[in-house]
Write a protein that holds these residues in place. Structure first.
Motif, PDB file in Angstrom:
ATOM      1  N   ASP A 178       0.725  -1.172  -0.087  1.00  0.00           N
ATOM      2  CA  ASP A 178       0.051  -0.087   0.189  1.00  0.00           C
ATOM      3  C   ASP A 178       1.005   1.263   0.224  1.00  0.00           C
ATOM      4  O   ASP A 178       0.234   2.279  -0.324  1.00  0.00           O
ATOM      5  CB  ASP A 178      -1.156   0.042   1.148  1.00  0.00           C
ATOM      6  N   TYR A 179       2.091   1.035   0.457  1.00  0.00           N
ATOM      7  CA  TYR A 179       3.052   2.052   0.497  1.00  0.00           C
ATOM      8  C   TYR A 179       4.130   2.068  -0.772  1.00  0.00           C
ATOM      9  O   TYR A 179       5.239   2.720  -0.613  1.00  0.00           O
ATOM     10  CB  TYR A 179       3.615   2.367   1.862  1.00  0.00           C
ATOM     11  N   CYS A 259       5.485   8.493   5.060  1.00  0.00           N
ATOM     12  CA  CYS A 259       3.879   8.166   5.256  1.00  0.00           C
ATOM     13  C   CYS A 259       3.678   6.961   5.933  1.00  0.00           C
ATOM     14  O   CYS A 259       2.484   7.279   6.706  1.00  0.00           O
ATOM     15  CB  CYS A 259       3.571   8.062   3.869  1.00  0.00           C
ATOM     16  N   ASP A 263       1.382   7.567   9.405  1.00  0.00           N
ATOM     17  CA  ASP A 263      -0.028   6.947   9.471  1.00  0.00           C
ATOM     18  C   ASP A 263      -0.268   6.355  10.695  1.00  0.00           C
ATOM     19  O   ASP A 263      -1.141   6.089  11.395  1.00  0.00           O
ATOM     20  CB  ASP A 263      -0.209   6.119   8.160  1.00  0.00           C
ATOM     21  N   THR A 275      -6.501  11.618   7.650  1.00  0.00           N
ATOM     22  CA  THR A 275      -6.753  10.187   7.238  1.00  0.00           C
ATOM     23  C   THR A 275      -5.749   9.426   6.635  1.00  0.00           C
ATOM     24  O   THR A 275      -5.562   8.209   6.901  1.00  0.00           O
ATOM     25  CB  THR A 275      -7.957   9.902   6.281  1.00  0.00           C
ATOM     26  N   SER A 276      -4.665  10.337   5.742  1.00  0.00           N
ATOM     27  CA  SER A 276      -3.647   9.643   5.134  1.00  0.00           C
ATOM     28  C   SER A 276      -2.594  10.647   4.749  1.00  0.00           C
ATOM     29  O   SER A 276      -3.099  12.091   4.360  1.00  0.00           O
ATOM     30  CB  SER A 276      -4.047   9.215   3.728  1.00  0.00           C
ATOM     31  N   ASP A 278      -0.085  10.653   2.963  1.00  0.00           N
ATOM     32  CA  ASP A 278       0.091  10.804   1.462  1.00  0.00           C
ATOM     33  C   ASP A 278      -0.713  11.771   0.622  1.00  0.00           C
ATOM     34  O   ASP A 278      -0.352  12.687  -0.004  1.00  0.00           O
ATOM     35  CB  ASP A 278       0.086   9.328   0.782  1.00  0.00           C
ATOM     36  N   LYS A 279      -2.195  11.465   1.227  1.00  0.00           N
ATOM     37  CA  LYS A 279      -3.279  12.288   0.762  1.00  0.00           C
ATOM     38  C   LYS A 279      -3.156  13.921   1.231  1.00  0.00           C
ATOM     39  O   LYS A 279      -3.248  14.741   0.410  1.00  0.00           O
ATOM     40  CB  LYS A 279      -4.689  11.970   1.262  1.00  0.00           C
ATOM     41  N   LEU A 280      -2.575  13.803   2.424  1.00  0.00           N
ATOM     42  CA  LEU A 280      -2.323  15.480   2.862  1.00  0.00           C
ATOM     43  C   LEU A 280      -1.081  16.012   2.315  1.00  0.00           C
ATOM     44  O   LEU A 280      -1.215  17.136   1.853  1.00  0.00           O
ATOM     45  CB  LEU A 280      -2.075  15.339   4.562  1.00  0.00           C
ATOM     46  N   TRP A 282      -0.135  15.522  -0.712  1.00  0.00           N
ATOM     47  CA  TRP A 282      -0.593  15.875  -2.147  1.00  0.00           C
ATOM     48  C   TRP A 282      -1.617  17.088  -1.994  1.00  0.00           C
ATOM     49  O   TRP A 282      -1.437  17.915  -2.742  1.00  0.00           O
ATOM     50  CB  TRP A 282      -1.678  14.788  -2.478  1.00  0.00           C
ATOM     51  N   GLU A 283      -2.434  17.255  -0.913  1.00  0.00           N
ATOM     52  CA  GLU A 283      -3.304  18.400  -1.108  1.00  0.00           C
ATOM     53  C   GLU A 283      -2.368  19.713  -0.653  1.00  0.00           C
ATOM     54  O   GLU A 283      -2.899  20.640  -1.126  1.00  0.00           O
ATOM     55  CB  GLU A 283      -4.288  18.251   0.307  1.00  0.00           C
ATOM     56  N   GLU A 287       4.329  16.799  -1.464  1.00  0.00           N
ATOM     57  CA  GLU A 287       4.744  15.409  -2.216  1.00  0.00           C
ATOM     58  C   GLU A 287       5.830  15.341  -3.058  1.00  0.00           C
ATOM     59  O   GLU A 287       6.977  14.798  -2.749  1.00  0.00           O
ATOM     60  CB  GLU A 287       3.622  14.729  -2.745  1.00  0.00           C
TER      61      GLU A 287
END
Length: 510
Positions: A178-179, A259, A263, A275-276, A278-280, A282-283, A287
Motif C-alpha cells: 500500500d506504500y 507516510c 500514518d 486520514t492519510s 500521502d493524501k495530506l 498531495w493536498e 509530495e
C-alpha cells in the motif's frame, strides 16, 4: 533531561537522514535478478566508544540504502534489549516457513513479528507486547526502572497489581505494498528495510534511531550528535561524509516510509483531521519536494511541514541530512510554537519581576509551602538512596520533592497548605511526574491508550517518598490542602499533573 516539549511524543518525527528500502518491480519473480552486496560496517551505539561491526546489505548497487536480514535483526534486538536495555529475560527465536518466504521472530512472551516476503507484509500479533521490556508489569508501563535495586531491594516505585489492568490491542498488519514498499526475497533470503525497524521498534522503545552515512552505521538519539556548531565526536563523524544527491530509490522510499510511519505512529491524526499523510502531502503540495533527490529541498519541505502544519509543540525538525550541503538552520517556529515562546517570555518576565531570576524551589510563607519548578527531571533510581550515606539528594525534581516532604513533616512544622507552582513548567520526565502524583494521591492511577493498536492499560504506582523502601501512607501528602497554579505555559507533564489532580479532585486548580 529534556523537557516533555521535546522528549515525550507518541512518535518522534525525524528527518529521513537515511532510508533503508527501495521499491522494486511488483513482479516478485524479478527479485531473483537483484544483485546483493553484503557489507560489514563500523557501528556505533550512542557514542564513538565501543565500536563494533554490523552487516548491512546493498541491493542493485544502490549505495545509500541499507537492508538487513531477519537473522541480523534478531541479533540486533537481542543486543538492544539485553545489553542496552538490561532486559536479561529477553529472548527471541526465529523460524522460517514456505521455503523461507515467511520468517517469524517470537518473543519469550509468545508475541510475534512475522515477515511475509511473498506478500510484502509485516504482522505483529501484539505490537505493544512485542516491544515491551519483560521486567515491566504492563505492555505500556510508563516507568523507566524495574522497582528493584541490584540487591533486590524495593526501589523508589512499586507497581500495584490489584486495580491495574490492561486490554490488548488488535493484530497489526503493515501492508507495505500500500506504500509502494517491497520486501525483496533473493536466492532464498529475505531483506528488511532498516528504517522500518528504526521507526517501529528502536524509536518507540529506546528513543534511538538507525542512521547510515555510507561509512558507518549509527544507533543514536539526536543528542548523541550534538547541535550544529557544537557537534559531539559522533556527530562530527556522522556529518563528515561528503554531501551528495540522494539516489532516486532513496528519495522515493524515504517519502513512502515517512507516510507509513506517520500514518501508524502519529497520535494526533484524528485531532488534525488526517486520514492519510500521502493524501495530506498531495493536498498541501509537499509530495514532490519530499521526494526530491536534493536533500536540502526535502529537508526544507519536512521542516516546513512539521513546523507549520503539525505545529503541536511535541513534534520538531531535529536535524538536517548529512547529504544536505547547505546545512541551514530549520529550527524556526510555527504559529503555536511562536505563541508558546511569547507566552514563556511574558510569564517568566512577570515572575522575575516579583520573585527574582529563579525562585527558590521550596519556600514557606506562614502556614503555606510553595513548591516551584519549571521542568520535571529525574536521576537513576538508586541515586536517591545515597542520601542516607552522603546527606545530599540529587538536585532534580524527585530529589527536591523528597526534601519538601521532609520539611513539611518535620517536627513542629506549621505547614497546612501546599502550593505547586507549574505556571512556567514545560514538562519533562514521566518518572518525576508519577513520583509527585504518588506523593499526593498515595496510589497513582494512570490510564493509557495506544492510538495505533487500540491497547489500553490502567496502571497504579506507589512512590517511596521517605526512602524507607516501604510503600505506605508515610509516603503521602496527607491532611494538607493542596493547590496547583497553572498557566497557558504549563505543558506536557505540566498538564498531566494538574489533569490528574482535577480527575481525582485532590487539589484546587488556579
Amino acid at each position: 533531561m529534556k523537557t516533555m516539549r521535546k522528549a515525550l511524543s507518541c512518535f518522534l518525527i525525524l528527518v529521513i537522514i537515511v532510508s533503508s528500502s527501495v521499491s522494486f518491480a511488483e513482479d516478485k519473480s524479478a527479485e531473483s535478478q537483484i544483485d546483493v552486496e553484503r557489507k560489514v560496517v563500523p557501528t556505533y551505539i550512542g557514542s564513538m566508544e565501543g565500536e563494533t561491526e554490523f552487516p548491512v546489505y546493498l541491493l542493485d548497487h544502490v549505495e545509500d540504502l541499507p537492508w538487513i536480514t531477519a537473522e541480523d535483526l534478531r541479533d540486533l534486538l537481542i543486543l538492544f534489549y539485553r545489553d542496552y536495555g538490561n532486559d536479561q529475560n529477553y529472548d527471541l527465536k526465529i523460524t522460517t516457513e514456505q521455503n523461507g518466504t515467511v520468517v517469524t521472530l517470537e518473543r519469550e512472551n509468545s508475541s510475534i513479528m512475522e515477515f511475509d516476503f511473498e506478500k510484502d507484509q509485516v504482522t505483529f500479533s501484539d505490537y505493544d507486547f512485542f516491544l515491551h521490556d519483560s521486567s515491566e508489569s504492563s505492555q505500556m508501563d510508563m516507568l523507566s526502572g524495574s522497582g528493584f535495586s541490584e540487591d533486590g531491594e524495593p526501589e523508589l516505585f512499586s507497581r500495584v497489581t490489584i486495580g491495574s489492568f490492561e486490554r490488548a490491542g488488535t493484530v497489526i498488519i503493515l501492508d507495505l505494498q500500500d506504500y509502494s514498499i517491497s520486501l525483496p526475497f533473493v536466492n532464498g533470503t529475505g531483506y528488511i528495510p532498516l528504517q522500518l525497524i528504526s521507526d517501529f521498534i528502536l524509536s518507540p522503545e529506546f528513543s534511538t534511531c538507525a542512521y547510515y552515512n555510507g561509512k558507518a552505521l549509527f544507533f543514536a538519539d539526536h543528542d548523541s550528535f550534538g547541535e550544529p556548531g557544537e557537534r559531539t565526536p559522533l556527530g562530527e563523524y556522522y556529518y563528515s561524509a561528503q554531501p551528495c544527491q540522494r539516489s532516486t530509490a532513496l528519495a522515493e522510499y524515504g517519502y513512502h516510509e515517512l507516510c507509513l510511519a506517520l500514518d501508524c505512529l502519529y497520535g494526533l491524526k484524528e485531532i488534525h483531521d488526517i486520514t492519510s499523510f500521502d493524501k495530506l502531502f498531495w493536498e498541501i503540495g509537499y509530495e514532490r519536494d519530499l521526494e526530491d533527490p536534493d536533500a536540502q529541498t526535502a529537508d526544507d519541505a519536512l521542516a516546513d511541514f512539521i513546523n507549520f502544519y503539525l505545529d503541536d509543540l511535541h513534534s520538531g525538525f531535529l536535524d538536517f541530512s548529512w547529504m544536505n550541503s547547505s546545512k541551514e538552520d530549520n529550527s524556526y517556529s510555527g504559529p503555536a510554537n511562536s505563541l508558546y515562546d511569547r507566552t514563556y517570555e511574558e510569564y517568566t518576565g512577570i515572575r522575575k519581576e516579583y520573585l527574582g531570576e529563579q525562585p527558590e524551589f521550596y519556600q514557606e510563607v506562614g502556614n503555606t509551602a510553595y513548591i516551584t519548578f519549571d521542568e520535571f527531571t529525574s536521576d537513576t533510581w538508586s541515586a536517591y538512596y545515597d542520601v542516607i550515606d552522603t546527606g545530599i539528594l540529587p538536585n532534580d525534581t524527585i530529589g527536591l520533592m523528597i526534601y519538601a516532604h521532609q520539611q513539611i513533616y518535620r517536627e513542629d512544622s506549621p505547614v497546612e497548605n501546599v502550593v505547586f507552582d507549574l505556571s512556567c513548567n514545560e514538562g519533562g520526565s514521566v518518572d518525576a511526574a508519577l513520583f509527585i502524583i504518588g506523593w499526593i494521591l498515595g496510589d497513582t492511577s494512570l490510564c493509557i491508550k495506544n492510538t495505533f493498536t487500540g491497547a489500553m492499560s490502567n496502571l497504579i504506582y506507589r512512590a517511596d517518598v521517605n526512602l524507607d523502601r516501604v510503600f505506605d501512607w508515610g509516603d503521602s501528602l496527607t491532611e494538607k490542602n493542596v493547590f496547583c497554579l497553572i498557566s497557558p505555559l504549563s505543558f506536557s507533564c505540566g498538564n498531566l499533573l494538574p489533569a490528574v489532580f482535577k480527575n481525582f479532585q485532590k487539589a484546587t486548580i488556579i
